[in-house]
Design an enzyme around this catalytic site. Structure first.
Site, PDB file in Angstrom:
ATOM      1  N   LYS A 155      -9.702  -1.899   6.546  1.00  0.00           N
ATOM      2  CA  LYS A 155     -10.172  -3.281   6.431  1.00  0.00           C
ATOM      3  C   LYS A 155     -11.304  -3.474   7.436  1.00  0.00           C
ATOM      4  O   LYS A 155     -11.236  -2.963   8.559  1.00  0.00           O
ATOM      5  CB  LYS A 155      -9.019  -4.222   6.784  1.00  0.00           C
ATOM      6  CG  LYS A 155      -9.241  -5.661   6.341  1.00  0.00           C
ATOM      7  CD  LYS A 155      -8.256  -6.593   6.987  1.00  0.00           C
ATOM      8  CE  LYS A 155      -6.882  -6.662   6.408  1.00  0.00           C
ATOM      9  NZ  LYS A 155      -6.784  -7.243   5.075  1.00  0.00           N
ATOM     10  N   TRP A 181       0.852  -1.208   0.000  1.00  0.00           N
ATOM     11  CA  TRP A 181       0.000   0.000   0.000  1.00  0.00           C
ATOM     12  C   TRP A 181       0.884   1.253   0.000  1.00  0.00           C
ATOM     13  O   TRP A 181       0.534   2.254  -0.625  1.00  0.00           O
ATOM     14  CB  TRP A 181      -0.937  -0.002   1.222  1.00  0.00           C
ATOM     15  CG  TRP A 181      -2.148  -0.873   1.041  1.00  0.00           C
ATOM     16  CD1 TRP A 181      -2.245  -1.989   0.254  1.00  0.00           C
ATOM     17  CD2 TRP A 181      -3.443  -0.703   1.656  1.00  0.00           C
ATOM     18  NE1 TRP A 181      -3.513  -2.522   0.349  1.00  0.00           N
ATOM     19  CE2 TRP A 181      -4.266  -1.759   1.199  1.00  0.00           C
ATOM     20  CE3 TRP A 181      -3.968   0.210   2.550  1.00  0.00           C
ATOM     21  CZ2 TRP A 181      -5.594  -1.908   1.595  1.00  0.00           C
ATOM     22  CZ3 TRP A 181      -5.298   0.069   2.954  1.00  0.00           C
ATOM     23  CH2 TRP A 181      -6.101  -0.981   2.481  1.00  0.00           C
ATOM     24  N   ASP A 214       3.257   0.161  17.569  1.00  0.00           N
ATOM     25  CA  ASP A 214       1.902  -0.375  17.760  1.00  0.00           C
ATOM     26  C   ASP A 214       0.929   0.805  17.804  1.00  0.00           C
ATOM     27  O   ASP A 214       1.056   1.675  18.664  1.00  0.00           O
ATOM     28  CB  ASP A 214       1.873  -1.140  19.096  1.00  0.00           C
ATOM     29  CG  ASP A 214       0.538  -1.809  19.346  1.00  0.00           C
ATOM     30  OD1 ASP A 214      -0.462  -1.453  18.678  1.00  0.00           O
ATOM     31  OD2 ASP A 214       0.480  -2.680  20.224  1.00  0.00           O
TER      32      ASP A 214
HETATM   33  C1  LIG Z   1      -2.508  -7.427   5.807  1.00  0.00           C
HETATM   34  S1  LIG Z   1      -1.043  -6.789   6.526  1.00  0.00           S
HETATM   35  C2  LIG Z   1      -0.852  -5.248   5.719  1.00  0.00           C
HETATM   36  C3  LIG Z   1      -0.392  -5.359   4.286  1.00  0.00           C
HETATM   37  C4  LIG Z   1      -0.033  -4.002   3.709  1.00  0.00           C
HETATM   38  N1  LIG Z   1      -1.213  -3.178   3.520  1.00  0.00           N
HETATM   39  C5  LIG Z   1       0.663  -4.132   2.382  1.00  0.00           C
HETATM   40  O1  LIG Z   1       0.155  -3.608   1.395  1.00  0.00           O
HETATM   41  O2  LIG Z   1       1.723  -4.719   2.314  1.00  0.00           O
HETATM   42  C6  LIG Z   1      -1.614  -6.319   8.115  1.00  0.00           C
HETATM   43  C7  LIG Z   1      -0.532  -5.708   8.991  1.00  0.00           C
HETATM   44  O3  LIG Z   1      -1.164  -5.109  10.136  1.00  0.00           O
HETATM   45  C8  LIG Z   1      -0.154  -5.084  11.128  1.00  0.00           C
HETATM   46  N2  LIG Z   1      -0.722  -4.772  12.450  1.00  0.00           N
HETATM   47  C9  LIG Z   1      -1.598  -5.514  13.173  1.00  0.00           C
HETATM   48  N3  LIG Z   1      -1.856  -4.931  14.354  1.00  0.00           N
HETATM   49  C10 LIG Z   1      -1.151  -3.770  14.376  1.00  0.00           C
HETATM   50  C11 LIG Z   1      -0.999  -2.724  15.346  1.00  0.00           C
HETATM   51  N4  LIG Z   1      -1.633  -2.769  16.524  1.00  0.00           N
HETATM   52  N5  LIG Z   1      -0.198  -1.666  15.060  1.00  0.00           N
HETATM   53  C12 LIG Z   1       0.467  -1.639  13.864  1.00  0.00           C
HETATM   54  N6  LIG Z   1       0.362  -2.599  12.908  1.00  0.00           N
HETATM   55  C13 LIG Z   1      -0.425  -3.660  13.156  1.00  0.00           C
HETATM   56  C14 LIG Z   1       0.451  -6.475  11.038  1.00  0.00           C
HETATM   57  O4  LIG Z   1       1.729  -6.526  11.635  1.00  0.00           O
HETATM   58  C15 LIG Z   1       0.487  -6.702   9.528  1.00  0.00           C
HETATM   59  O5  LIG Z   1       1.756  -6.442   8.974  1.00  0.00           O
END
Ligand SMILES: C[S@@+](CC[C@H](N)C(=O)[O-])C[C@H]1O[C@@H](n2cnc3c(N)ncnc32)[C@H](O)[C@@H]1O
Length: 232
Positions: free
Chosen positions: A186, A85, A122
């Site tokens: 999402k 993204w 986070d």
């Molecule tokens: C589906 S992936 C994202 C893919 C990304 N949009 C791409 O195009 O490559 C979802 C991501 O959300 C992150 N994530 C989940 N909880 C999170 C949080 N509390 N803070 C930051 N990132 C988080 C995960 O580590 C993961 O890498």
């Protein structure tokens, strides 16, 4: 939808189904995953175009429909790793006077992507949100979130955990977006997301659900896009 953001006709779309090599030590779920990868035209196209993830196509397709990523706008990407993204957002908004207008955060590190800055953090930690704004140097016009919790396989648990991330991303957007801003996230349908959706309807002029072609049909995954942020 034009074909530019859709893979061409090859692999499974020609009816040739590739099968994973036999391996008795592998779990059946892993074999199914490999089978899906081998027959997924988006996976091959991701490699061809040098995208960091297949998810890049989802943002391309959502933007093709809503045309919100525009030159000069400032973007914050929550849950940005591995960076698909970020690549699309930076191509669309371009850096202005050499200053990056796209800043991302993830629990995991993201490789350097031209035109973007990413940090490890986070988003549930308030100080991380403040840090993002500081790095961007202004309030964002667009907040995008593809955040997902690690799935447990228990549908309701996964729904609640991902909805919590949606709510956290929305709180961040409401606190920081510029007037007329855009929020994309999402969103797993399942009931718990209703409160977040009604908050979006209160703060944004228009809220729509979207399931891009690149989002697997069998997945409960979907996206919600809210346009026209109103500062109440
Ligand atoms: C589906 S992936 C994202 C893919 C990304 N949009 C791409 O195009 O490559 C979802 C991501 O959300 C992150 N994530 C989940 N909880 C999170 C949080 N509390 N803070 C930051 N990132 C988080 C995960 O580590 C993961 O890498």
């Amino acid at each position: 939808m034009s074909n530019i953001n859709k893979p061409g006709s090859f692999g499974s779309s020609r009816g040739i189904s590739k099968k994973p090599k036999k391996d008795n030590t592998r779990k059946p779920s892993s074999t199914r995953w490999i089978g899906r990868q081998l027959n997924d035209p988006y996976v091959l196209e991701t490699q061809k175009r040098g995208y960091k993830s297949r998810a890049a196509f989802k943002l391309l397709q959502i933007n093709e429909k809503h045309n919100f990523l525009k030159s000069g706008l400032a973007v914050i990407d929550l849950g940005c790793a591995p960076g698909g993204w970020l690549q699309i957002a930076s191509q669309k908004v371009c850096s202005v006077n050499g200053k990056e207008k796209v800043v991302g955060v993830d629990l995991l590190p993201t490789e350097d992507i031209p035109g973007c800055i990413s940090i490890v953090g986070d988003i549930l930690d308030q100080s991380v949100g403040k840090n993002l704004i500081q790095i961007l140097g202004c309030r964002p016009n667009i907040v995008i979130s593809d955040m997902a919790a690690n799935t447990t396989g228990h549908r309701q648990t996964d729904h609640i955990r991902t909805t919590y991330l949606l709510e956290s991303a929305l709180d961040f957007a409401i606190e920081n977006l510029q007037k007329n801003g855009v929020f994309l996230a999402k969103c797993f349908k399942g009931g718990a997301e209703i409160e977040a959706l009604s908050l979006m309807r209160k703060y944004f002029a228009k809220v729509s659900h979207i399931k891009p072609d690149a989002s697997r049909k069998e997945s409960v995954e979907g996206y919600v896009i809210a346009l026209g942020f109103k500062e109440l």
